[in-house]
Design an enzyme around this catalytic site. Structure first.
Site, PDB file in Angstrom:
ATOM      1  N   HIS A 253       0.888   0.301 -13.374  1.00 47.38           N
ATOM      2  CA  HIS A 253       1.706  -0.870 -13.688  1.00 47.38           C
ATOM      3  C   HIS A 253       3.183  -0.461 -13.689  1.00 47.38           C
ATOM      4  CE1 HIS A 253       2.649  -4.794 -15.207  1.00 47.38           C
ATOM      5  NE2 HIS A 253       3.454  -4.221 -16.082  1.00 47.38           N
TER       6      HIS A 253
ATOM      7  N   ASN B 117       1.677   3.015  -2.633  1.00 48.74           N
ATOM      8  CA  ASN B 117       0.998   3.939  -3.567  1.00 48.74           C
ATOM      9  C   ASN B 117      -0.243   4.534  -2.916  1.00 48.74           C
ATOM     10  OD1 ASN B 117       2.044   4.147  -6.539  1.00 48.74           O
ATOM     11  ND2 ASN B 117       2.437   2.031  -5.918  1.00 48.74           N
TER      12      ASN B 117
ATOM     13  N   GLY C  95       0.775  -1.244   0.000  1.00 45.90           N
ATOM     14  CA  GLY C  95       0.000   0.000   0.000  1.00 45.90           C
ATOM     15  C   GLY C  95       0.799   1.282   0.000  1.00 45.90           C
TER      16      GLY C  95
ATOM     17  N   ASN D 105      -5.470   1.720 -13.377  1.00 44.36           N
ATOM     18  CA  ASN D 105      -4.480   0.848 -12.738  1.00 44.36           C
ATOM     19  C   ASN D 105      -3.084   1.397 -12.977  1.00 44.36           C
ATOM     20  OD1 ASN D 105      -3.401  -1.610 -11.536  1.00 44.36           O
ATOM     21  ND2 ASN D 105      -2.835  -2.228 -13.608  1.00 44.36           N
TER      22      ASN D 105
HETATM   23  C1  GRF Z   1       3.301  -1.336  -7.474  1.00 42.01           C
HETATM   24  O1  GRF Z   1       4.561  -1.468  -8.045  1.00 42.01           O
HETATM   25  C2  GRF Z   1       2.225  -1.407  -8.534  1.00 42.01           C
HETATM   26  O2  GRF Z   1       2.599  -0.828  -9.735  1.00 42.01           O
HETATM   27  C3  GRF Z   1       2.071  -2.900  -8.699  1.00 42.01           C
HETATM   28  O3  GRF Z   1       2.151  -3.405  -7.387  1.00 42.01           O
HETATM   29  C4  GRF Z   1       2.974  -2.551  -6.603  1.00 42.01           C
HETATM   30  C5  GRF Z   1       2.208  -2.177  -5.378  1.00 42.01           C
HETATM   31  O4  GRF Z   1       3.002  -1.541  -4.429  1.00 42.01           O
HETATM   32  N1  GRF Z   1       0.857  -3.201  -9.408  1.00 42.01           N
HETATM   33  P1  GRF Z   1       2.312  -0.848  -3.176  1.00 42.01           P
HETATM   34  O5  GRF Z   1       1.354  -1.858  -2.566  1.00 42.01           O
HETATM   35  O6  GRF Z   1       1.601   0.378  -3.640  1.00 42.01           O
HETATM   36  O7  GRF Z   1       3.445  -0.538  -2.230  1.00 42.01           O
END
Ligand code: GRF
Length: 183
Positions: free
Chosen positions: A102, A14, A12, A100
């Site tokens: 990526h 992000n 989490g 989303n």
């Molecule tokens: C991120 O690198 C996102 O792009 C991918 O999973 C990861 C999630 O990281 N889909 P976080 O949970 O936000 O730390």
């Protein structure tokens, strides 16, 4: 004001960066023990968690998600490390309102291991992409993407750190461009 929900399965980071900058109506996790739920508590963000295995079908699981989205009148769903493929039930209700992130430059390196796959392929640069979600795996229309170099003295850890730092900036830019108001 557009109302956003963030979906995350694990760490989490992000979510945390988004929630520090934008009002997040709620976070949803498909794992009851995901660290993102602790982050939400600390930030005072409402959270929900339930797991696919608790439902008789993926359709029933997604119907419960749609109910939450409708109850909170969510305008935009931000997937950020949500590790499930969005199925027909959620898409039917929210296609065109789900984005989303990526950690690669799509269509290069789709799937669950975008950073590792790019690293193992020995690329000189990879990137980060934010796209609309459709029924494929990382196939929806790109909203914005940026290149991230692999430097000569990189380890996979330093490369990964640079990708994540880029993700945090890109999510911010895209939410602003989609008219999500700041806190
Ligand atoms: C991120 O690198 C996102 O792009 C991918 O999973 C990861 C999630 O990281 N889909 P976080 O949970 O936000 O730390």
């Amino acid at each position: 004001m557009k109302k956003i929900a963030v979906f995350a399965s694990g760490n989490g980071s992000n979510f945390q960066v988004i929630a520090e900058q934008f009002p997040v109506e709620f976070v949803f996790s498909d794992h009851r023990d995901a660290y993102v739920l602790e982050r939400a508590d600390k930030l005072g963000v409402l959270s929900y968690a339930f797991e696919l295995k608790e439902f008789e079908s993926k359709a029933a699981y997604e119907a419960a998600i749609v109910e939450l989205l409708e109850e909170h009148q969510i305008d935009l769903v931000c997937l950020a490390g949500y590790m499930k493929i969005v199925g027909p039930t959620l898409l039917a209700a929210y296609e065109g309102r789900i984005i989303n992130i990526h950690p690669a430059y799509l269509p290069e390196f789709p799937g669950a291991h975008g950073i590792e796959d790019a690293w193992n392929a020995g690329v000189a640069e990879s990137g980060v992409t934010i796209h609309w979600v459709d029924s494929g795996v990382d196939t929806g229309k790109v909203i914005k993407q940026v290149r991230v170099p692999r430097l000569a003295d990189d380890t996979i850890e330093s490369f990964e750190t640079r990708i994540h730092a880029t993700e945090y900036q890109l999510y911010h830019q895209v939410l602003e461009s989609l008219g999500v108001g700041r806190r």
